[in-house]
Scaffold this active site. Structure first.
Site, PDB file in Angstrom:
ATOM      1  N   THR A  19       0.809  -1.238   0.000  1.00 38.99           N
ATOM      2  CA  THR A  19       0.000   0.000   0.000  1.00 38.99           C
ATOM      3  C   THR A  19       0.835   1.279   0.000  1.00 38.99           C
ATOM      4  O   THR A  19       0.318   2.347   0.305  1.00 38.99           O
ATOM      5  CB  THR A  19      -0.934   0.045   1.236  1.00 38.99           C
ATOM      6  N   TRP A  20       2.122   1.167  -0.302  1.00 37.79           N
ATOM      7  CA  TRP A  20       2.961   2.376  -0.313  1.00 37.79           C
ATOM      8  C   TRP A  20       2.419   3.320  -1.383  1.00 37.79           C
ATOM      9  O   TRP A  20       2.141   2.878  -2.508  1.00 37.79           O
ATOM     10  CB  TRP A  20       4.410   1.984  -0.627  1.00 37.79           C
ATOM     11  N   ASP A  48      -0.357  -4.796   3.716  1.00 32.25           N
ATOM     12  CA  ASP A  48       0.882  -4.287   4.310  1.00 32.25           C
ATOM     13  C   ASP A  48       0.920  -2.772   4.226  1.00 32.25           C
ATOM     14  O   ASP A  48       0.819  -2.197   3.152  1.00 32.25           O
ATOM     15  CB  ASP A  48       2.079  -4.853   3.531  1.00 32.25           C
ATOM     16  N   TYR A  53       4.343   5.568   5.378  1.00 33.25           N
ATOM     17  CA  TYR A  53       3.752   5.775   4.057  1.00 33.25           C
ATOM     18  C   TYR A  53       2.803   6.973   4.051  1.00 33.25           C
ATOM     19  O   TYR A  53       1.749   6.950   4.679  1.00 33.25           O
ATOM     20  CB  TYR A  53       3.014   4.513   3.574  1.00 33.25           C
ATOM     21  N   GLN A 163      10.703  -8.725   6.109  1.00 33.41           N
ATOM     22  CA  GLN A 163      10.204  -8.139   4.853  1.00 33.41           C
ATOM     23  C   GLN A 163      11.377  -7.514   4.101  1.00 33.41           C
ATOM     24  O   GLN A 163      12.022  -6.606   4.616  1.00 33.41           O
ATOM     25  CB  GLN A 163       9.125  -7.094   5.150  1.00 33.41           C
TER      26      GLN A 163
HETATM   27  P1  NDP Z   1       5.721  -3.008  -6.631  1.00 32.17           P
HETATM   28  O1  NDP Z   1       6.847  -3.800  -7.172  1.00 32.17           O
HETATM   29  O2  NDP Z   1       4.613  -3.681  -5.959  1.00 32.17           O
HETATM   30  O3  NDP Z   1       5.175  -2.139  -7.853  1.00 32.17           O
HETATM   31  C1  NDP Z   1       4.097  -1.259  -7.740  1.00 32.17           C
HETATM   32  C2  NDP Z   1       3.934  -0.607  -9.108  1.00 32.17           C
HETATM   33  O4  NDP Z   1       3.570  -1.612 -10.059  1.00 32.17           O
HETATM   34  C3  NDP Z   1       2.867   0.446  -9.149  1.00 32.17           C
HETATM   35  O5  NDP Z   1       3.305   1.473 -10.032  1.00 32.17           O
HETATM   36  C4  NDP Z   1       1.664  -0.287  -9.755  1.00 32.17           C
HETATM   37  O6  NDP Z   1       0.851   0.584 -10.486  1.00 32.17           O
HETATM   38  C5  NDP Z   1       2.337  -1.260 -10.690  1.00 32.17           C
HETATM   39  N1  NDP Z   1       1.545  -2.477 -10.881  1.00 32.17           N
HETATM   40  C6  NDP Z   1       0.867  -3.207  -9.956  1.00 32.17           C
HETATM   41  N2  NDP Z   1       0.281  -4.282 -10.522  1.00 32.17           N
HETATM   42  C7  NDP Z   1       0.604  -4.229 -11.845  1.00 32.17           C
HETATM   43  C8  NDP Z   1       0.292  -5.047 -12.952  1.00 32.17           C
HETATM   44  N3  NDP Z   1      -0.439  -6.167 -12.815  1.00 32.17           N
HETATM   45  N4  NDP Z   1       0.774  -4.682 -14.175  1.00 32.17           N
HETATM   46  C9  NDP Z   1       1.535  -3.581 -14.334  1.00 32.17           C
HETATM   47  N5  NDP Z   1       1.868  -2.773 -13.304  1.00 32.17           N
HETATM   48  C10 NDP Z   1       1.403  -3.087 -12.066  1.00 32.17           C
HETATM   49  O7  NDP Z   1       6.386  -1.859  -5.743  1.00 32.17           O
HETATM   50  P2  NDP Z   1       6.180  -1.294  -4.264  1.00 32.17           P
HETATM   51  O8  NDP Z   1       7.424  -0.527  -3.973  1.00 32.17           O
HETATM   52  O9  NDP Z   1       4.880  -0.628  -4.103  1.00 32.17           O
HETATM   53  O10 NDP Z   1       6.249  -2.598  -3.325  1.00 32.17           O
HETATM   54  C11 NDP Z   1       5.106  -3.295  -2.900  1.00 32.17           C
HETATM   55  C12 NDP Z   1       4.822  -3.033  -1.430  1.00 32.17           C
HETATM   56  O11 NDP Z   1       5.886  -3.488  -0.614  1.00 32.17           O
HETATM   57  C13 NDP Z   1       4.695  -1.559  -1.064  1.00 32.17           C
HETATM   58  O12 NDP Z   1       3.485  -1.003  -1.538  1.00 32.17           O
HETATM   59  C14 NDP Z   1       4.853  -1.633   0.433  1.00 32.17           C
HETATM   60  O13 NDP Z   1       3.662  -2.092   1.040  1.00 32.17           O
HETATM   61  C15 NDP Z   1       5.969  -2.675   0.554  1.00 32.17           C
HETATM   62  N6  NDP Z   1       7.322  -2.069   0.619  1.00 32.17           N
HETATM   63  C16 NDP Z   1       8.050  -2.256   1.771  1.00 32.17           C
HETATM   64  C17 NDP Z   1       9.296  -1.685   1.907  1.00 32.17           C
HETATM   65  C18 NDP Z   1      10.061  -1.894   3.170  1.00 32.17           C
HETATM   66  O14 NDP Z   1      11.093  -1.228   3.373  1.00 32.17           O
HETATM   67  N7  NDP Z   1       9.649  -2.768   4.038  1.00 32.17           N
HETATM   68  C19 NDP Z   1       9.914  -0.887   0.839  1.00 32.17           C
HETATM   69  C20 NDP Z   1       9.111  -0.825  -0.356  1.00 32.17           C
HETATM   70  C21 NDP Z   1       7.870  -1.401  -0.448  1.00 32.17           C
HETATM   71  P3  NDP Z   1      -0.613   1.028  -9.941  1.00 32.17           P
HETATM   72  O15 NDP Z   1      -0.383   1.655  -8.621  1.00 32.17           O
HETATM   73  O16 NDP Z   1      -1.104   1.939 -10.998  1.00 32.17           O
HETATM   74  O17 NDP Z   1      -1.418  -0.241  -9.841  1.00 32.17           O
END
Ligand code: NDP
Length: 283
Positions: A19-20, A48, A53, A163
């Site tokens: 949900t970032w 998550d 965030y 994580q």
């Molecule tokens: P992701 O690898 O999950 O990528 C998210 C991106 O991919 C968004 O731009 C989304 O677009 C796009 N996307 C999602 N589904 C699709 C699809 N089926 N086809 C094409 N594009 C898609 O990156 P995140 O960095 O968001 O990582 C996921 C989660 O992990 C975070 O949201 C957070 O909760 C967690 N996290 C934890 C961290 C830590 O330090 N513990 C650090 C980073 C992340 P759209 O939004 O338009 O769907």
């Protein structure tokens, strides 16, 4: 869909929801809430979030999305290292619970290591467990050395999750950390499994492999292959972020996508696994 079981015996589907950045843009809010609700309707459980965030905006949006259906959710949030003292953990958790509109978290993670001694943070987590504010605790962005240090701290309840960044862009953890977590029976939660929707999804190898597969929604996409590739690991939970119902549907369909040995070999050829220790990267 595959399941994973945490050391405390709780079992959840191996695909969860990140949900970032959710809640940052009012124009996208409705679609973002629908995306989480669609995931829950389809049987996903892990959501998550983190106090970091959007300075609480993500937690507030999650609170709105899960209102009235708290029991459908395995809710994860994270405390900032700057709040990770014994008292700080309590106050940060209380604030997260208020924003989320709930009285408990299923899992609370230290977002990354800071200057507070780990013993103190773990003592804070144990206080929260005794108070019923959290059901389990874990860490994030811990490499093998950090995990070893953590294992030396005596605590009545086990560390349930680590994580970490894991995607085709960042395979370094295949050298040691994934195996360490697995042997310690700690669930690895793979964050940014889609490479944050960037360059990775344009990799020619993902396009080639996708062209050979069908999903419930039609021809597979590179994003689905990238996600199925992460989900092939046992005892691992992936938490892609989907800001729209369409992306959420695609990601759910990807959980049923089985890559063949030939697919995996072609991917290894294009993006080789690590040959030696690579320090854990973080975003
Ligand atoms: P992701 O690898 O999950 O990528 C998210 C991106 O991919 C968004 O731009 C989304 O677009 C796009 N996307 C999602 N589904 C699709 C699809 N089926 N086809 C094409 N594009 C898609 O990156 P995140 O960095 O968001 O990582 C996921 C989660 O992990 C975070 O949201 C957070 O909760 C967690 N996290 C934890 C961290 C830590 O330090 N513990 C650090 C980073 C992340 P759209 O939004 O338009 O769907």
């Amino acid at each position: 869909m595959k399941d994973v079981t945490f050391p405390d015996g709780i079992t959840v589907p191996a695909l969860g929801m990140g949900t970032w950045n959710l809640g940052d843009d009012d124009g996208r809010r409705k679609a973002e809430i629908q995306s989480i609700q669609l995931g829950l309707d389809a049987g996903l459980r892990v959501v998550d979030t983190a106090e970091m965030y959007g300075s609480g905006r993500s937690e507030r949006l999650v609170g709105q999305a899960i209102a009235g259906r708290r029991d459908d959710v395995y809710l994860v949030s994270k405390v900032l290292p700057s709040n990770a003292s014994r008292k700080g953990v309590h106050d940060a958790c209380a604030a997260s619970l208020r924003r989320l509109g709930t009285d408990r978290l299923d899992l609370y993670l230290l977002h990354w290591r800071g200057s507070v001694p780990l013993e103190e943070t773990v003592a804070g987590f144990e206080d929260l467990m005794r108070a019923g504010m959290i059901r389990a605790w874990g860490v994030s962005n811990f490499d093998v050395d950090d995990m070893r240090e953590l294992a030396r701290i005596a605590s009545p309840d086990p560390c349930c999750a680590n994580q970490i960044l894991y995607s085709l862009d960042y395979r370094g953890v295949e050298h040691d950390l994934l195996a360490y977590d697995r042997e310690a029976r700690i669930v690895t939660m793979a964050y940014s499994p889609l490479g944050q929707g960037g360059e990775l999804l344009r990799a020619p190898v993902l396009r080639r492999v996708a062209a050979r597969h069908e999903t419930a929604l039609g021809p597979a996409t590179p994003a689905q292959v990238a996600l199925a590739w992460v989900l092939r690991q046992p005892d691992l939970l992936a938490i892609p972020k989907a800001g729209s119902p369409a992306h959420q549907r695609e990601n759910i369909a990807a959980a049923a996508l089985e890559l063949t040995k030939a697919d995996l070999a072609e991917i290894d050829d294009a993006i080789p696994p690590p040959r030696r220790k690579v320090s854990l990267a973080m975003i």
